[in-house]
Design a protein around this motif. Structure first.
Motif, PDB file in Angstrom:
ATOM      1  N   LEU A  19     -44.574  75.989  16.481  1.00  0.00           N
ATOM      2  CA  LEU A  19     -46.011  76.020  17.138  1.00  0.00           C
ATOM      3  C   LEU A  19     -45.973  74.439  17.784  1.00  0.00           C
ATOM      4  O   LEU A  19     -47.163  74.370  18.464  1.00  0.00           O
ATOM      5  N   LEU A  20     -45.536  73.903  17.462  1.00  0.00           N
ATOM      6  CA  LEU A  20     -46.152  72.095  18.023  1.00  0.00           C
ATOM      7  C   LEU A  20     -45.442  72.019  19.050  1.00  0.00           C
ATOM      8  O   LEU A  20     -46.176  71.751  19.887  1.00  0.00           O
ATOM      9  N   LEU A  21     -44.268  72.972  19.378  1.00  0.00           N
ATOM     10  CA  LEU A  21     -43.854  73.114  21.031  1.00  0.00           C
ATOM     11  C   LEU A  21     -44.843  74.421  21.988  1.00  0.00           C
ATOM     12  O   LEU A  21     -45.056  73.567  23.045  1.00  0.00           O
ATOM     13  N   LEU A  22     -45.110  74.675  21.055  1.00  0.00           N
ATOM     14  CA  LEU A  22     -46.064  76.047  21.909  1.00  0.00           C
ATOM     15  C   LEU A  22     -47.253  74.655  22.428  1.00  0.00           C
ATOM     16  O   LEU A  22     -48.128  74.392  23.525  1.00  0.00           O
ATOM     17  N   ASN A  23     -48.278  73.632  21.134  1.00  0.00           N
ATOM     18  CA  ASN A  23     -49.455  73.453  21.352  1.00  0.00           C
ATOM     19  C   ASN A  23     -48.754  72.046  22.003  1.00  0.00           C
ATOM     20  O   ASN A  23     -49.962  72.405  23.252  1.00  0.00           O
ATOM     21  N   GLY A  24     -47.738  71.140  22.639  1.00  0.00           N
ATOM     22  CA  GLY A  24     -47.191  70.640  23.326  1.00  0.00           C
ATOM     23  C   GLY A  24     -47.544  70.794  24.850  1.00  0.00           C
ATOM     24  O   GLY A  24     -47.958  71.087  26.024  1.00  0.00           O
ATOM     25  N   TRP A  25     -46.767  72.660  25.100  1.00  0.00           N
ATOM     26  CA  TRP A  25     -47.130  73.025  25.850  1.00  0.00           C
ATOM     27  C   TRP A  25     -48.500  73.219  26.680  1.00  0.00           C
ATOM     28  O   TRP A  25     -49.056  73.145  27.738  1.00  0.00           O
ATOM     29  N   VAL A  26     -49.439  73.653  25.948  1.00  0.00           N
ATOM     30  CA  VAL A  26     -50.716  74.146  25.960  1.00  0.00           C
ATOM     31  C   VAL A  26     -51.404  72.431  26.626  1.00  0.00           C
ATOM     32  O   VAL A  26     -52.802  72.395  27.149  1.00  0.00           O
ATOM     33  N   LEU A  27     -50.755  71.160  25.459  1.00  0.00           N
ATOM     34  CA  LEU A  27     -51.685  69.829  25.960  1.00  0.00           C
ATOM     35  C   LEU A  27     -51.399  69.513  27.440  1.00  0.00           C
ATOM     36  O   LEU A  27     -52.011  68.974  28.136  1.00  0.00           O
ATOM     37  N   SER A  54     -52.620  69.412  17.674  1.00  0.00           N
ATOM     38  CA  SER A  54     -51.555  69.342  16.838  1.00  0.00           C
ATOM     39  C   SER A  54     -51.295  67.952  15.933  1.00  0.00           C
ATOM     40  O   SER A  54     -49.998  67.748  14.719  1.00  0.00           O
ATOM     41  N   GLY A  55     -52.292  67.025  15.396  1.00  0.00           N
ATOM     42  CA  GLY A  55     -52.416  66.003  14.011  1.00  0.00           C
ATOM     43  C   GLY A  55     -52.078  67.426  13.234  1.00  0.00           C
ATOM     44  O   GLY A  55     -51.348  66.899  12.706  1.00  0.00           O
ATOM     45  N   GLY A  56     -52.749  68.122  12.943  1.00  0.00           N
ATOM     46  CA  GLY A  56     -52.645  68.494  11.441  1.00  0.00           C
ATOM     47  C   GLY A  56     -51.263  69.876  11.419  1.00  0.00           C
ATOM     48  O   GLY A  56     -50.587  69.115  10.570  1.00  0.00           O
ATOM     49  N   LEU A  57     -50.646  69.543  12.680  1.00  0.00           N
ATOM     50  CA  LEU A  57     -49.119  70.346  13.074  1.00  0.00           C
ATOM     51  C   LEU A  57     -47.895  69.331  12.277  1.00  0.00           C
ATOM     52  O   LEU A  57     -47.386  69.691  11.434  1.00  0.00           O
ATOM     53  N   TRP A  58     -48.352  68.086  12.467  1.00  0.00           N
ATOM     54  CA  TRP A  58     -47.987  67.409  12.598  1.00  0.00           C
ATOM     55  C   TRP A  58     -47.530  66.644  11.356  1.00  0.00           C
ATOM     56  O   TRP A  58     -46.528  66.669   9.919  1.00  0.00           O
ATOM     57  N   VAL A  59     -48.873  67.197   9.863  1.00  0.00           N
ATOM     58  CA  VAL A  59     -49.009  66.619   9.165  1.00  0.00           C
ATOM     59  C   VAL A  59     -48.203  67.224   8.370  1.00  0.00           C
ATOM     60  O   VAL A  59     -47.638  67.320   7.043  1.00  0.00           O
ATOM     61  N   LEU A  60     -48.154  69.031   8.691  1.00  0.00           N
ATOM     62  CA  LEU A  60     -47.614  70.222   7.413  1.00  0.00           C
ATOM     63  C   LEU A  60     -46.160  69.653   7.783  1.00  0.00           C
ATOM     64  O   LEU A  60     -45.636  70.381   6.948  1.00  0.00           O
ATOM     65  N   THR A  61     -46.141  69.552   9.163  1.00  0.00           N
ATOM     66  CA  THR A  61     -44.217  69.429   9.569  1.00  0.00           C
ATOM     67  C   THR A  61     -43.709  68.569   8.028  1.00  0.00           C
ATOM     68  O   THR A  61     -43.151  69.005   7.682  1.00  0.00           O
ATOM     69  N   LEU A  62     -44.503  67.947   8.340  1.00  0.00           N
ATOM     70  CA  LEU A  62     -44.487  66.405   7.294  1.00  0.00           C
ATOM     71  C   LEU A  62     -44.047  66.433   5.986  1.00  0.00           C
ATOM     72  O   LEU A  62     -43.091  66.572   5.016  1.00  0.00           O
TER      73      LEU A  62
END
Length: 72
Positions: A19-27, A54-62
């Protein structure tokens, strides 16, 4: 590696990375569009939403990474 493959926490973390990769593509797409037309109001809203996501996904990934070390 055998420890992590059957772990649900591991697969959730891998999903979050996807999801982070896909969101990076959207960004990237929204950013390029805004560089061409900076006065587009919907583009700024999309950029804001993708940034917050992106911020929420990074926190969840962490958090799932920490959980994975305690489970694995």
């Amino acid at each position: 590696m055998r420890t992590f493959l059957p772990s649900l926490v591991f697969w959730v973390k891998m999903g979050l990375i996807l999801l982070l990769l896909l969101n990076g593509w959207v960004l990237e797409r929204v950013g390029r569009r805004l560089m061409e037309n900076p006065w587009e109001s919907t583009g700024w809203r999309r950029l804001r939403n993708a940034s917050l996501r992106s911020g929420g996904l990074w926190v969840l990934t962490l958090l799932f990474g920490v959980l994975l070390t305690s489970v694995g």
